[in-house]
Motif scaffolding. Structure first.
Motif, PDB file in Angstrom:
ATOM      1  N   GLY A  19       0.722  -1.204  -0.209  1.00  0.00           N
ATOM      2  CA  GLY A  19      -0.018  -0.148  -0.024  1.00  0.00           C
ATOM      3  C   GLY A  19       0.713   1.475  -0.033  1.00  0.00           C
ATOM      4  N   ALA A  20       1.921   1.184   0.418  1.00  0.00           N
ATOM      5  CA  ALA A  20       2.987   2.375   0.509  1.00  0.00           C
ATOM      6  C   ALA A  20       3.800   2.655  -0.564  1.00  0.00           C
ATOM      7  N   GLY A  21       3.508   1.847  -1.756  1.00  0.00           N
ATOM      8  CA  GLY A  21       4.127   2.073  -3.016  1.00  0.00           C
ATOM      9  C   GLY A  21       5.298   1.162  -3.134  1.00  0.00           C
ATOM     10  N   CYS A  22       5.755   0.581  -2.294  1.00  0.00           N
ATOM     11  CA  CYS A  22       6.991  -0.352  -2.544  1.00  0.00           C
ATOM     12  C   CYS A  22       6.929  -1.309  -3.805  1.00  0.00           C
ATOM     13  N   THR A  23       7.890  -1.836  -4.254  1.00  0.00           N
ATOM     14  CA  THR A  23       7.991  -2.823  -5.054  1.00  0.00           C
ATOM     15  C   THR A  23       8.347  -4.064  -4.574  1.00  0.00           C
ATOM     16  N   ILE A  24       7.371  -5.050  -4.749  1.00  0.00           N
ATOM     17  CA  ILE A  24       7.581  -6.382  -4.017  1.00  0.00           C
ATOM     18  C   ILE A  24       8.706  -7.339  -5.010  1.00  0.00           C
ATOM     19  N   THR A  25       9.880  -7.388  -4.292  1.00  0.00           N
ATOM     20  CA  THR A  25      10.991  -8.250  -5.054  1.00  0.00           C
ATOM     21  C   THR A  25      10.873  -9.626  -4.750  1.00  0.00           C
ATOM     22  N   SER A  26      10.344 -10.021  -3.649  1.00  0.00           N
ATOM     23  CA  SER A  26      10.060 -11.282  -3.458  1.00  0.00           C
ATOM     24  C   SER A  26       8.918 -11.719  -2.644  1.00  0.00           C
ATOM     25  N   GLU A  27       7.928 -12.448  -3.101  1.00  0.00           N
ATOM     26  CA  GLU A  27       6.772 -12.513  -2.398  1.00  0.00           C
ATOM     27  C   GLU A  27       6.879 -13.263  -0.972  1.00  0.00           C
ATOM     28  N   ARG A  36       9.577 -17.034   7.667  1.00  0.00           N
ATOM     29  CA  ARG A  36       8.889 -16.599   6.394  1.00  0.00           C
ATOM     30  C   ARG A  36       9.300 -15.355   6.100  1.00  0.00           C
ATOM     31  N   VAL A  37       9.736 -15.302   4.710  1.00  0.00           N
ATOM     32  CA  VAL A  37      10.424 -13.958   4.360  1.00  0.00           C
ATOM     33  C   VAL A  37       9.815 -13.171   3.297  1.00  0.00           C
ATOM     34  N   VAL A  38       9.735 -12.017   3.077  1.00  0.00           N
ATOM     35  CA  VAL A  38       9.261 -10.965   2.049  1.00  0.00           C
ATOM     36  C   VAL A  38      10.263 -10.172   1.956  1.00  0.00           C
ATOM     37  N   GLU A  39      10.623  -9.720   0.681  1.00  0.00           N
ATOM     38  CA  GLU A  39      11.361  -8.610   0.355  1.00  0.00           C
ATOM     39  C   GLU A  39      10.915  -7.604  -0.616  1.00  0.00           C
ATOM     40  N   CYS A  40      11.113  -6.195  -0.492  1.00  0.00           N
ATOM     41  CA  CYS A  40      10.565  -5.140  -1.195  1.00  0.00           C
ATOM     42  C   CYS A  40      11.751  -4.083  -1.375  1.00  0.00           C
ATOM     43  N   LEU A  41      11.649  -3.067  -2.282  1.00  0.00           N
ATOM     44  CA  LEU A  41      12.265  -1.939  -2.362  1.00  0.00           C
ATOM     45  C   LEU A  41      11.247  -0.963  -2.244  1.00  0.00           C
ATOM     46  N   ASP A  42      11.588   0.194  -1.356  1.00  0.00           N
ATOM     47  CA  ASP A  42      10.707   1.052  -0.922  1.00  0.00           C
ATOM     48  C   ASP A  42      10.792   2.253  -2.087  1.00  0.00           C
ATOM     49  N   PRO A  43      10.154   3.162  -2.142  1.00  0.00           N
ATOM     50  CA  PRO A  43      10.136   4.499  -3.090  1.00  0.00           C
ATOM     51  C   PRO A  43      11.619   5.173  -3.146  1.00  0.00           C
ATOM     52  N   PHE A  44      12.254   4.930  -2.203  1.00  0.00           N
ATOM     53  CA  PHE A  44      13.650   5.651  -1.979  1.00  0.00           C
ATOM     54  C   PHE A  44      14.844   4.720  -2.313  1.00  0.00           C
ATOM     55  N   GLU A  49      13.953  -6.493   3.906  1.00  0.00           N
ATOM     56  CA  GLU A  49      13.620  -7.995   3.993  1.00  0.00           C
ATOM     57  C   GLU A  49      13.145  -8.141   5.641  1.00  0.00           C
ATOM     58  N   PHE A  50      11.745  -8.509   5.423  1.00  0.00           N
ATOM     59  CA  PHE A  50      11.150  -8.575   6.726  1.00  0.00           C
ATOM     60  C   PHE A  50      10.801 -10.183   6.832  1.00  0.00           C
ATOM     61  N   SER A  51      11.082 -10.798   8.043  1.00  0.00           N
ATOM     62  CA  SER A  51      10.978 -12.322   8.393  1.00  0.00           C
ATOM     63  C   SER A  51      10.260 -12.445   9.599  1.00  0.00           C
ATOM     64  N   GLN A  52       9.673 -13.456   9.495  1.00  0.00           N
ATOM     65  CA  GLN A  52       8.993 -14.005  10.809  1.00  0.00           C
ATOM     66  C   GLN A  52       9.451 -15.422  10.962  1.00  0.00           C
ATOM     67  N   PRO A  53       9.704 -15.916  12.379  1.00  0.00           N
ATOM     68  CA  PRO A  53       9.747 -17.408  12.382  1.00  0.00           C
ATOM     69  C   PRO A  53       8.670 -18.179  12.339  1.00  0.00           C
ATOM     70  N   LEU A  54       8.643 -19.155  11.642  1.00  0.00           N
ATOM     71  CA  LEU A  54       7.674 -20.377  11.202  1.00  0.00           C
ATOM     72  C   LEU A  54       7.208 -20.858  12.678  1.00  0.00           C
ATOM     73  N   LYS A  55       5.972 -21.183  12.801  1.00  0.00           N
ATOM     74  CA  LYS A  55       5.685 -22.121  14.142  1.00  0.00           C
ATOM     75  C   LYS A  55       5.637 -23.351  13.759  1.00  0.00           C
ATOM     76  N   ASP A  56       5.885 -24.134  14.810  1.00  0.00           N
ATOM     77  CA  ASP A  56       6.056 -25.676  14.684  1.00  0.00           C
ATOM     78  C   ASP A  56       7.034 -26.025  13.785  1.00  0.00           C
TER      79      ASP A  56
END
Length: 74
Positions: A19-27, A36-44, A49-56
């Motif tokens: 929603g903030a105009g970032c380009t998602i480079t990795s779903e 679980r990981v997602v990557e993006c480029l922001d408008p600047f 890279e955002f990550s969250q530990p997987l449960k179980d």
């Protein structure tokens, strides 16, 4: 510049970035090391890279997934 952050709610960060105009480079994807990981480029042009530990998640599961990914399922 690349910035990596561990977060509690990966889905919320993913939606915010879209929603903030970032380009998602990795779903969002589950990685063999238990995140679980997602990557993006922001408008600047900063790479995020955002990550969250997987449960179980168990290390043996990640080892098998990495083995299958790198050498093919056997």
């Amino acid at each position: 510049m690349a910035i990596g952050l561990g977060v509690d709610d990966l889905a919320a960060h993913y939606e915010y970035c879209r929603g903030a105009g970032c380009t998602i480079t990795s779903e969002p994807a589950d990685e063999a090391w238990g995140d679980r990981v997602v990557e993006c480029l922001d408008p600047f042009a900063y790479q995020w890279e955002f990550s969250q530990p997987l449960k179980d998640w168990h290390p043996a599961d990640g080892l098998q997934a990495a083995r299958d990914n790198w050498f093919g399922a056997q």
